[in-house]
Design an enzyme around this catalytic site. Structure first.
Site, PDB file in Angstrom:
ATOM      1  N   CYS A  94       0.421   9.963   2.555  1.00 33.55           N
ATOM      2  CA  CYS A  94       0.174  11.358   2.173  1.00 33.55           C
ATOM      3  C   CYS A  94       0.022  12.318   3.353  1.00 33.55           C
ATOM      4  O   CYS A  94       0.534  13.449   3.281  1.00 33.55           O
ATOM      5  CB  CYS A  94      -0.997  11.461   1.195  1.00 33.55           C
ATOM      6  N   ARG A 102      -2.869  -2.127   6.223  1.00 34.75           N
ATOM      7  CA  ARG A 102      -4.334  -2.112   6.146  1.00 34.75           C
ATOM      8  C   ARG A 102      -4.845  -3.500   6.488  1.00 34.75           C
ATOM      9  O   ARG A 102      -4.288  -4.497   6.009  1.00 34.75           O
ATOM     10  CB  ARG A 102      -4.806  -1.685   4.747  1.00 34.75           C
ATOM     11  N   GLN A 121       4.636   1.199  -0.644  1.00 38.80           N
ATOM     12  CA  GLN A 121       4.261   1.978  -1.826  1.00 38.80           C
ATOM     13  C   GLN A 121       5.453   2.797  -2.308  1.00 38.80           C
ATOM     14  O   GLN A 121       6.197   3.358  -1.506  1.00 38.80           O
ATOM     15  CB  GLN A 121       3.107   2.919  -1.506  1.00 38.80           C
ATOM     16  N   ASP A 168       5.711   5.710  -3.190  1.00 36.97           N
ATOM     17  CA  ASP A 168       4.804   6.849  -3.078  1.00 36.97           C
ATOM     18  C   ASP A 168       5.545   8.159  -3.312  1.00 36.97           C
ATOM     19  O   ASP A 168       6.699   8.329  -2.898  1.00 36.97           O
ATOM     20  CB  ASP A 168       4.201   6.856  -1.676  1.00 36.97           C
ATOM     21  N   HIS A 217       4.461  12.602  -3.596  1.00 36.38           N
ATOM     22  CA  HIS A 217       3.438  13.639  -3.611  1.00 36.38           C
ATOM     23  C   HIS A 217       4.061  14.921  -4.139  1.00 36.38           C
ATOM     24  O   HIS A 217       5.098  15.370  -3.649  1.00 36.38           O
ATOM     25  CB  HIS A 217       2.857  13.831  -2.215  1.00 36.38           C
ATOM     26  N   LYS A 231      -8.613  10.252 -10.551  1.00 29.55           N
ATOM     27  CA  LYS A 231      -7.313   9.616 -10.740  1.00 29.55           C
ATOM     28  C   LYS A 231      -7.227   8.957 -12.112  1.00 29.55           C
ATOM     29  O   LYS A 231      -8.235   8.772 -12.803  1.00 29.55           O
ATOM     30  CB  LYS A 231      -7.064   8.581  -9.645  1.00 29.55           C
ATOM     31  N   HIS A 279      -0.827  12.840  -6.171  1.00 31.37           N
ATOM     32  CA  HIS A 279      -0.349  11.580  -5.601  1.00 31.37           C
ATOM     33  C   HIS A 279       0.048  10.674  -6.770  1.00 31.37           C
ATOM     34  O   HIS A 279      -0.681  10.594  -7.755  1.00 31.37           O
ATOM     35  CB  HIS A 279      -1.464  10.863  -4.826  1.00 31.37           C
TER      36      HIS A 279
END
Length: 651
Positions: free
Chosen positions: A342, A371, A389, A391, A393, A477, A523
């Site tokens: 992000c 991570r 991910q 992902d 946005h 979320k 997100h």
């Protein structure tokens, strides 16, 4: 006037009953029916789970919990952890105890055995002792105790782990639980007595650092599960065997999808050719759906300046769980392996001025992030240190948030439907109102974000539960929980509303009023992570993927070498139709080739021999269905295309 010695109890159906002060959940159950009283394990009193034997002295809303409730099972398994601890203390004098919680399926207890040791060969002896103690029907007795007395008790017992836990507790809020000859420091709640526990199975043993800190001593973690009936344990063990058969780590090896290497590093999967094809098809599937939904692709680096994550707040919140900063030859210059996509997307938004007419702007990336998960928490593809991910946005105006949120829900449900996840629910994760310091941003922004999620979920008719304290630090979320073929629940797909990162990165757009405004950021990741999603997909399907997703969709099986050239010709024709597979040229009988193709879960087998070569056809077998008869290549190609369209329609 009501009698001051009475309490008013409101039941789940809204009805109210008067009881003498000090009534227990068990007493309330007995007043309703004898059968209910026999089955009550705990009680929910004003939203808090209590022992069914704990007195109620004020008016309250009460729900009686049985084995059919998740909270009832949790109390049952927590009590079983104490029963196991009692058995261990009897069998292994001098044992020290860490913590013993209920988990999603069963319980565990972390113990320090000193010079003794336990292996799975010892499980039957421990189970037998647990059953012996369970049959004594000893009550679980709650006792409030001062901090000084608690310290004295566990000092005398010589249990350093309990003393460390007591040190972090407030005086006046400490409780013990006793059953039989065992006493434990515990908040509870527990079932009325050990007699409810009828069937016991210890399932695993592992190492676990005390308080999950690698600097602390490694304890022995013993896992188990219990049931109120032997039949339920037998059913569970059957399910467990099926779960082993479907284990994605086992199938990943057998189907040659992925591997791990100690030299590469723990938690860093290697995708083999067939696994890479599977990933690529999943990505292409979502890319097409995203393009139709108005997303635009972006790509960002695998690393970023530490300053980027300081700005976003991720360094403060997650820095300790990330890989250590990478230093460059320039003094004071530090980079991080990307823990989140992000912040990078915020910087892409800032590359040019934005107008209200440009919004919503939907940026999508299959971005790999890193991570540092503890080694003991790594598990196949479901818990890794490097993962991709799906992902995206969405930057939008405040008045567009709910509509965009609904559009994302539609996309997530399309993904689930297409990939065979038909049972799901959604969790609305909000702030903990008692601990707002955990979160960043203004209350009014949080309230707007939470309202948008709640309204969107209601409009889509989603089955939801609300969890306080489960929000991300920057916003609430919606998490999707899917149920797989074995009835297990997995968290897949998430959508988050964020007013905070646009503030931190000073994102702006010029509104219709010619003034500057902050966009809102959504997100979203329908898969969550490619690795975890594929692991769950493997286990849900037992490795039998939809035909459009299968790494090898066909196996062409020539009966003998005489038909190898014809088989190769067919293979190239099918490749031109985007049908993927291979020709099995091995010098094996056709029966063996068919069996091997079945074992490796190839959806279609095309058998070619003298008759097929003469007629320009193939003999088609479908996995699970058997012989489909003879077809021309055109007929098979048309049939195959129709099957794939059937799978992928609907968005």
């Amino acid at each position: 006037m009501s009698n001051p010695s009475e309490v008013q109890i409101t039941l789940p159906d809204g009805s109210q009953r008067s009881y003498p002060g000090g009534i227990t959940g068990l007493g309330i159950a007995a007043s309703i029916s004898e059968g209910l009283a026999r089955n009550v394990l705990a009680a929910k009193v004003n939203g808090e789970i209590w022992d069914a034997t704990r007195p109620i002295h004020t008016d309250a809303t009460v729900t009686l919990l049985t084995w059919t409730n998740d909270e009832g099972k949790s109390a049952f398994w927590h009590s079983s952890a104490h029963l196991m601890a009692e058995a261990l203390e009897a069998l292994y004098p001098g044992i020290k105890f860490g913590t013993g919680p209920a988990i999603e399926k069963g319980f565990y207890y972390d113990v320090d055995l000193g010079t003794a040791s336990i292996s799975q060969e010892d499980f039957p002896r421990i189970e037998a002792k647990m059953l012996e103690l369970a049959r004594e029907k000893n009550a679980y007795v709650r006792e409030e105790i001062s901090k000084a007395d608690a310290n004295a008790l566990f000092t005398e017992k010589g249990d350093p782990y309990k003393l460390e836990l007591i040190d972090g507790l407030q005086d006046g809020q400490i409780t013990l639980y006793k059953q039989g000859n065992f006493t434990d420091l515990c908040r509870g709640p527990h079932i009325p007595d050990t007699g409810f526990i009828k069937a016991i199975k210890l399932t695993n043993i592992a190492g676990a650092y005390w308080r999950n800190n690698e600097a602390n001593k490694m304890l022995t973690r013993i896992y188990g599960i219990t049931f109120p009936k032997q039949k339920e344990l037998e059913e569970y063990l059957t399910l467990l065997e099926e779960a082993k058969r479907r284990d994605h780590r086992k199938l990943g090896r057998e189907l040659k999808l992925f591997a791990f290497s100690e030299k590469v590093g723990q938690g860093l999967p290697l995708w083999l050719p067939k696994g890479a094809m599977l990933r690529e098809r999943l990505e292409n599937f979502l890319r097409k759906a995203q393009l139709r939904a108005g997303y635009v692709p972006v790509v960002t680096p695998h690393i970023g300046s530490k300053e980027l994550y300081i700005t976003s707040g991720h360094w403060e919140k997650y820095g300790k769980d990330s890989f250590q900063p990478i230093k460059t030859p320039n003094e004071g210059e530090e980079y991080l392996l990307k823990p989140m996509n992000c912040p990078h997307h915020c910087e892409i938004y800032k590359t040019e001025p934005r107008s209200y007419r440009d919004l919503p702007l939907r940026l999508a990336e299959f971005g790999t992030v890193y991570r540092y998960e503890q080694s003991g928490e790594l598990h196949g593809l479901t818990r890794v240190r490097g993962f991709t991910q799906d992902d995206a946005h969405i930057f939008c105006r405040g008045d567009q948030v709910k509509e965009e949120f609904i559009r994302v829900i539609d996309l997530v449900l399309y993904v689930f439907r297409t990939l065979g996840f038909t049972e799901y629910s959604a969790q609305i994760s909000l702030r903990d109102p008692e601990n707002k310091a955990k979160y960043i941003g203004k209350d009014e922004d949080w309230e707007k974000a939470e309202s948008a999620i709640i309204e969107a979920a209601a409009e889509k008719g989603l089955e939801t539960v609300t969890e306080l304290g489960e929000a991300a630090f920057y916003g609430p979320k919606l998490d999707f929980m899917v149920k797989d073929a074995l009835g297990r629940k997995w968290q897949l797909g998430t959508i988050q509303v964020d007013y905070q990162l646009p503030q931190r990165f000073e994102l702006e757009y010029v509104g219709a009023d010619n003034q500057k405004h902050r966009p809102v950021m959504i997100h979203r990741a329908p898969f969550g992570s490619m690795e975890r999603f594929i692991a769950i997909l493997i286990e849900n399907s037992a490795g039998q993927f939809p035909i459009w997703l299968s790494p090898d969709q066909i196996a062409i099986l020539p009966i003998s070498e005489k038909y190898a050239d014809y088989a190769e010709e067919l293979f190239f024709q099918l490749q031109d139709q985007d049908i993927r597979g291979f020709v099995d040229h091995r010098d094996e009988k056709i029966g063996r080739k068919i069996r091997d193709a079945e074992v490796t879960k190839i959806p279609y087998m095309l058998i070619v021999g003298e008759k097929e070569a003469a007629e320009g056809k193939v003999s088609v077998r479908k996995k699970g269905d058997g012989d489909m008869g003879s077809m021309t290549i055109r007929e098979f190609s048309d049939y195959f295309s129709a099957e794939i369209k059937k799978n992928l329609s609907g968005f």
